[in-house]
Design an enzyme around this catalytic site. Sequence first.
Site, PDB file in Angstrom:
ATOM      1  CB  SER A 131      19.822 -34.614 -15.991  1.00 40.78           C
ATOM      2  OG  SER A 131      18.961 -35.725 -15.829  1.00 40.78           O
ATOM      3  CE  LYS A 185      20.968 -34.379 -19.535  1.00 40.47           C
ATOM      4  NZ  LYS A 185      20.222 -34.748 -20.708  1.00 40.47           N
ATOM      5  CG  HIS A 188      22.404 -38.572 -17.146  1.00 42.98           C
ATOM      6  ND1 HIS A 188      21.296 -38.267 -17.914  1.00 42.98           N
ATOM      7  CD2 HIS A 188      21.981 -38.551 -15.869  1.00 42.98           C
ATOM      8  CE1 HIS A 188      20.253 -38.091 -17.126  1.00 42.98           C
ATOM      9  NE2 HIS A 188      20.642 -38.250 -15.883  1.00 42.98           N
ATOM     10  CG  ASN A 189      20.370 -38.069 -21.639  1.00 43.26           C
ATOM     11  OD1 ASN A 189      20.521 -37.697 -20.476  1.00 43.26           O
ATOM     12  ND2 ASN A 189      19.785 -37.312 -22.539  1.00 43.26           N
ATOM     13  CD  GLU A 192      16.733 -40.564 -18.915  1.00 40.23           C
ATOM     14  OE1 GLU A 192      15.813 -40.357 -19.729  1.00 40.23           O
ATOM     15  OE2 GLU A 192      17.441 -39.663 -18.452  1.00 40.23           O
TER      16      GLU A 192
END
Length: 483
Positions: A131, A185, A188-189, A192
């Site tokens: 990222s 990940k 995380h996205n 986001e």
Amino acid sequence: MPQNEADIALIGLAVMGQNLILNMNDKGYVVCAFNRTVSKVEEFLKNEAKGTKVIGATSLDDMVSKLKRPRKIVLLVKAGFAVDEFVKKLIPLLSKGDIIIDGGNSQYLDTQKWCKELSGTGILYVGMGVSGGEDGARYGPSLMPGGHPAAWPHIKEIFQAICAKANDEPCCDWVGEDGAGHFVKMVHNGIEYGDMQLICEAYHLMKDVIGIEQDEMAKVFDEWNKGELDSFLIEITRDILKYKDSDGKYLLPKIRDTAGQKGTGKWTGISALEYGVPVTLIGEAVFSRCLSALKDERLEASKVLPGSGHKFTGDKVAFLEDLRRALYASKLISYAQGFMLLREAAKVNKWNLNYGSIALMWRGGCIIRSAFLGNIKDAFTKNPQLTNLLLDPFFSERISSAQSSLRTVVAQAALVGVPAPALSAALAFYDGYRSGVLPANLLQAQRDYFGAHTYELLHNPGQFIHTNWTGHGGKISASTYNN
């Protein structure tokens, strides 16, 4: 360059791949570059990589022959078919102990599949979340590797050298086995997505509730970025609001209000449903993008469906402070939901996740980087068994003081008729999570009435019973209580 002299290879010379190669080169590593379209390798060596120690390969065989053992190969190609095809081609060229690292946005299930399939070959497979975008790849990304643990000692030095640093600590550490890295990940996205939607709703409320001009909005975001909302996304929002086109007018109002997505936010929502975790805010963020795509329908509906006639008459300065506090509270709830999903997935997949370490990995280099993540790291460092961020004393105090502002903002948005789905979802989750009693007793009674799904009594949990509500439904209950 003699044979067996490259420290690592990277396949995929789009901008992210090129920048990651140049980053590794800057840290003293010899990188062998390869691309399916071989002409791109020559172009890269003659231009962006000119004057570096980067070498190229004309084929996969050529690339493998130039690598030191154990051979380490990073894939930065499109998730799914492209990754699968490269892995299949690499398998016969590699030996026991060699390492394949998928650094793309692959689904964690694909990573689990390859870890399982390669376990008998001795080839080590790593799924690594990356990222930070193009700039992060060049100067310091957040890296989230997981897969075969035996690979970590061989890749740790390189990846911790090139990653971002937060207070001199590397934003890269071993996450866990099989698909853990790509799952972290993915979450995380998803977070986001939530952060971006919350900021967009704040912008919308500034514009259509209190009617402030864009230059003033930029100043507000600039001030917010100096306090507890300090983050990369708040910073770039300020810059976007200030940006003017070549005609001297602001660019933002000219941009079509339809948002795209690549799928990782959707995957987070699907995983939340599969694991039974109420990741409601991220779900609303994904659906908001879906709704934005219905531009033509929305234009037609705007001519037919009435809105609210209510106008804001309050204190604009006070509302902006409420909005700031509401944004902080909602962001906290979104992160709390994300870590709930991580904890449940870890339990099911038997991953030994270090949540404080994950917060550190997200602290620098990545898109959601913010000072806020330092507080999350501290919370999990003090209490690794923390079930929910909202129950940490530091965050509990802050959400308690901010929840009234969140109520004010959501209520005002509803009165004026401005959609605020993520802010509303945050408040609904907060009130649901803090409720000792919810109306699910009626829901379960309804299920038992029409489907004999049974229920538990408060004084006797664990024993499931069925009631013949109509007098002619019979005494046989359904076999699956949770379906």
